[in-house]
Design a protein around this motif. Structure first.
Motif, short mmCIF file in Angstrom:
data_model
loop_
_atom_site.label_atom_id
_atom_site.label_comp_id
_atom_site.label_asym_id
_atom_site.label_seq_id
_atom_site.Cartn_x
_atom_site.Cartn_y
_atom_site.Cartn_z
N SER A 137 3.65 17.09 8.90
CA SER A 137 2.43 16.33 8.64
C SER A 137 2.81 14.94 8.16
CB SER A 137 1.57 17.03 7.59
OG SER A 137 1.12 18.28 8.08
N ASN A 138 2.15 13.93 8.68
CA ASN A 138 2.48 12.53 8.35
C ASN A 138 1.23 11.79 7.89
OD1 ASN A 138 5.38 12.28 9.63
ND2 ASN A 138 4.12 13.35 11.13
N LYS A 139 1.42 10.94 6.90
CA LYS A 139 0.35 10.06 6.43
C LYS A 139 0.90 8.65 6.30
CE LYS A 139 -2.31 13.48 3.79
NZ LYS A 139 -2.92 13.80 2.47
N GLN A 140 0.16 7.71 6.82
CA GLN A 140 0.57 6.30 6.71
C GLN A 140 -0.56 5.51 6.07
OE1 GLN A 140 1.85 4.71 10.48
NE2 GLN A 140 3.52 6.18 10.71
N GLU A 141 -0.25 4.94 4.92
CA GLU A 141 -1.23 4.15 4.18
C GLU A 141 -0.76 2.70 4.16
OE1 GLU A 141 -3.34 4.19 -0.26
OE2 GLU A 141 -1.52 5.34 0.13
N ILE A 142 -1.69 1.78 4.25
CA ILE A 142 -1.33 0.36 4.15
C ILE A 142 -1.11 0.04 2.67
CG2 ILE A 142 -2.08 -2.02 4.55
CD1 ILE A 142 -1.43 -0.52 7.09
N LYS A 143 0.13 -0.25 2.33
CA LYS A 143 0.48 -0.50 0.93
C LYS A 143 0.89 -1.94 0.69
CE LYS A 143 1.97 4.24 0.00
NZ LYS A 143 3.07 5.11 -0.48
N GLU A 144 0.94 -2.74 1.76
CA GLU A 144 1.32 -4.15 1.62
C GLU A 144 0.47 -5.00 2.56
OE1 GLU A 144 6.09 -3.72 0.57
OE2 GLU A 144 5.47 -4.19 2.62
N LEU A 145 0.18 -6.21 2.13
CA LEU A 145 -0.51 -7.19 2.97
C LEU A 145 0.52 -8.18 3.51
CD1 LEU A 145 -3.67 -7.69 0.74
CD2 LEU A 145 -3.52 -6.39 2.87
N TYR A 146 0.04 -9.26 4.11
CA TYR A 146 0.96 -10.21 4.72
C TYR A 146 1.53 -11.20 3.72
CZ TYR A 146 -0.03 -8.99 9.60
OH TYR A 146 -0.11 -8.35 10.81
N SER A 147 2.85 -11.37 3.77
CA SER A 147 3.50 -12.57 3.24
C SER A 147 3.75 -13.46 4.46
CB SER A 147 4.83 -12.19 2.57
OG SER A 147 5.66 -11.51 3.49
N LEU A 148 4.24 -14.66 4.24
CA LEU A 148 4.44 -15.56 5.39
C LEU A 148 5.43 -14.97 6.39
CD1 LEU A 148 4.13 -18.16 6.97
CD2 LEU A 148 5.79 -19.24 5.45
#
Length: 696
Positions: free
Chosen positions: A268-279
């Motif tokens: 079972s896999n879960k992917q959460e967005i934990k970072e936004l964009y740096s340049l």
């Protein structure tokens, strides 16, 4: 009089707006904001208002590039206002003279400290305001924790020292290697720097890996099955097969068989967005999705920032202050009402992990602001990048992406085969990216991975529709694109654990704000070329890396400098210790000036086929015009050939079409004429006038 000096106009505007919301009455004037109720001013720099003086400002003899003037070591480094920023510089200095208390509001990092401190006299009372976000809560917290600027003297000294190190290395090494290269036939500048050298080395070393790679042929065997309506390609399990007859035996022995599932390994896999964009991560994705160069990406998001659609672009941070979570519901409602995306963004509920004060540095992540653009007014690049940033921000409010991966093992009793399936449980944030690749490693996904609706069970047998024997070969590593190079610069490794710890801490070589410029300058300096999206080192670039001291081509040098700068910041060593180390390093290199040889091998001599044609110049005494020509560096040949635009002008023989025309002098008349290099087999000759006509 109190004077706040910010690093950029947008920060000054945000401060004035905040103070006005608390009862002040700041009005904007030409170069500052003035509080009409109290004697308080807010002014701004525009990045660095001062730059390090050029060599000739220290010593007139340093104006001309000569080996005997190296190394150039100023006794005291001096700075001069940028011509384009002189008006703002004068305005700031005028306000400083009248101020009784100055508040340094440079960005909370080394450069931010220096670019305000370098403007200030020693006799003023100075405080330090550390802002890493411009929302109301962040500004209030920073004002409640204002500090004495003296506490940051070490940070300022380290920033100044870093600038002086780069001046010493850049000015001296660029001149030294350019002059040596000129002796070897190069006509352009060999730009050398603390970050440029290891960046170029990454590409040169990658090219050497590609050139030296030995391809090995092998054979893949696939069994094609139909499972739950999906076509599945199962791979043979075993060692890589390099003998075709062995592969054919396996196919023959497996024909007309069925494969039975023996094992299913579920995960079972879960992917959460934990970072936004740096340049840098935005530049990587812009290159990946849209093929945009790092420089074009930076220029585009700078325009979006200046239009107030995006937050500050030159950020190395991927997180937001916790206080900004309060504003997120209103932002989401506004984005949904504007119908910028194909699907609605869920209203924020629990606080996503990207809101993390502990991980916010000098700036926060690049995110959309509350000012929403009319997409029809944006250029294609602006629209693409704005929506890319918006999707990343929106993704933190979506559910996590959940899926099950099943590795299936099958057998026909004699040979095993395998494939991997993916069953989506919840598409979550990936719904935003349905028309774009989701995985950064999409190009490395296995050929036989397939998405199916239901799980495969052990014991089930499937008929093989066909077996496939497919030729394959090992592949060399890929050339860098601008996006993958920026990623490599960010993750570069040194030779020691200590170096790697430092490089990890400072996020590699260069900064998000400078990496695009470094790549651009390497291309402009003809050390790199760009073919499509890929970066390829030129012969000039390869030659430069070959003759540069190994230490300057590795990231360890930057890591070692950072260790010393940290010690300087902590007050453990004086600045002069670092400058002396750099000076000693330069002296060691420049002592090699007589033994170091650089040869431009771009133009092999067609006469002797041993030497190389070097571009030369002489001034015609009669007309006083500079004449360009090429001369073979082989002393036994010394063939002279016309040249134009830094390239030899080789004219193919119009007679035999094999040789080329070389210059000769009539022993009697002393007139110049041109004869075929294949003489005596070909006796074609051209007068100087006819040759010049063909030369154009």
């Amino acid at each position: 009089m109190d004077l706040y000096i910010t690093e950029k106009p947008s920060v000054a505007e945000a401060l004035a707006k905040y103070f006005n919301s608390t009862g002040a009455n700041f009005k904007k004037e030409k170069n500052c904001y003035k509080d009409t109720k109290k004697d308080i001013f807010i002014t701004w720099a525009v990045g660095h208002l001062l730059y390090q003086n050029p060599p000739e400002a220290y010593n007139p003899e340093w104006k001309n590039w000569k080996l005997d003037t190296l190394p150039m070591i100023p006794t005291i480094f001096k700075k001069t206002p940028y011509a384009a920023k002189k008006e703002q510089y004068k305005a700031v200095i005028s306000l400083i003279k009248d101020a009784t208390t100055i508040i340094n509001v440079g960005d909370p990092d080394r450069e931010g400290q220096v670019l305000i401190d370098e403007l200030l006299p020693a006799n003023k009372k100075v405080k330090r305001l550390l802002l890493n976000a411009l929302d109301e809560t962040s500004i209030r917290k920073a004002l409640d924790d204002i500090k004495d600027n003296k506490a940051f003297a070490g940070l300022s000294a380290a920033g100044d020292c870093r600038s002086e190190i780069d001046w010493l290395l850049g000015m001296n090494l660029t001149r030294f290697f350019s002059l040596k290269a000129r002796e070897g036939g190069y006509t352009t500048v060999m730009s050398v720097g603390r970050v440029k050298a290891p960046t170029l080395a990454l590409i040169v070393n990658r090219e050497a890996e590609i050139t030296g790679f030995k391809t090995q042929k092998y054979y893949n065997i696939f069994a094609h099955l139909k499972i739950n309506g999906a076509t599945v390609k199962a791979s043979f399990v075993g060692d890589r097969i390099t003998d075709k007859s062995e592969a054919e035996k396996i196919v023959t022995a497996s024909k007309s068989s069925e494969l039975k599932v023996t094992d299913v390994f579920k995960k079972s896999n879960k992917q959460e967005i934990k970072e936004l964009y740096s340049l840098d991560t935005l530049q990587i994705d812009a290159d990946k999705y849209f093929g945009l160069s790092a420089d074009d990406t930076l220029k585009t998001i700078q325009k979006l920032y200046e239009s107030k659609y995006l937050s500050y672009p030159r950020s190395d941070c991927k997180y937001l202050p916790t206080s900004q979570f309060t504003d997120s519901p209103n932002l989401v409602i506004a984005f949904n009402e504007a119908q910028l995306l194909d699907i609605k963004i869920p209203l924020p509920n629990l606080r996503p992990p990207v809101f993390n004060d502990a991980k916010v540095s000098a700036h926060h992540a690049i995110v959309p602001t509350g000012k929403i653009p009319d997409l029809s007014t944006l250029s294609k690049n602006e629209k693409d990048l704005y929506l890319l940033v918006l999707k990343k921000y929106a993704s933190i409010f979506f559910p996590v992406y959940e899926y099950e991966s099943h590795k299936v093992i099958l057998t026909n009793g004699k040979y095993d085969f395998t494939f991997t399936t993916k069953i989506t449980v919840n598409s979550g944030w990936t719904a935003l990216y349905k028309n774009m690749p989701v995985s950064d490693d999409a190009e490395h996904e296995q050929d036989n991975e397939v998405e199916i609706s239901t799980a495969v069970k052990a014991g089930t047998a499937y008929r093989v529709e066909t077996f496939e024997l497919k030729d394959a070969e090992t592949k060399p590593p890929k050339r860098y694109t601008e996006g993958s190079l920026i990623k490599a610069m960010n993750n570069i490794k040194g030779d020691t654990k200590e170096s790697n710890d430092i490089l990890s801490k400072i996020k590699g070589i260069g900064t998000p704000a400078t990496r695009a410029t470094i790549i651009k300058e390497l291309i402009a300096g003809e050390q790199l070329s760009k073919k499509g999206k890929t970066l390829i080192p030129t012969e000039k670039g390869k030659n430069l890396i070959a003759i540069l001291p190994e230490i300057i081509t590795k990231a360890d040098y930057t890591a070692n400098m950072e260790i010393l700068l940290d010690q300087l910041e902590a007050g453990k060593i004086p600045k002069q210790k670092i400058i002396t180390e750099v000076t000693d390093f330069l002296n060691t290199i420049i002592k090699q000036k007589d033994s170091l040889k650089i040869v431009n091998k771009d133009f092999p001599c067609p006469t002797c086929r041993k030497g190389f044609l070097m571009i030369k110049y002489y001034k015609d005494p009669g007309t006083n015009t500079v004449i360009e020509y090429a001369k073979c560096n082989n002393a036994e040949c010394n063939q002279i050939t016309p040249a134009k635009n830094n390239k030899p002008k080789i004219i193919t023989c119009p007679g035999c079409k094999k040789g080329f025309m070389i210059s000769k002098k009539n022993s009697k008349t002393k007139n110049i004429f041109y004869a075929c290099s294949c003489y005596p087999d070909c006796k074609t000759v051209l007068s100087e006038d006819d040759f010049n006509k063909k030369r154009g």
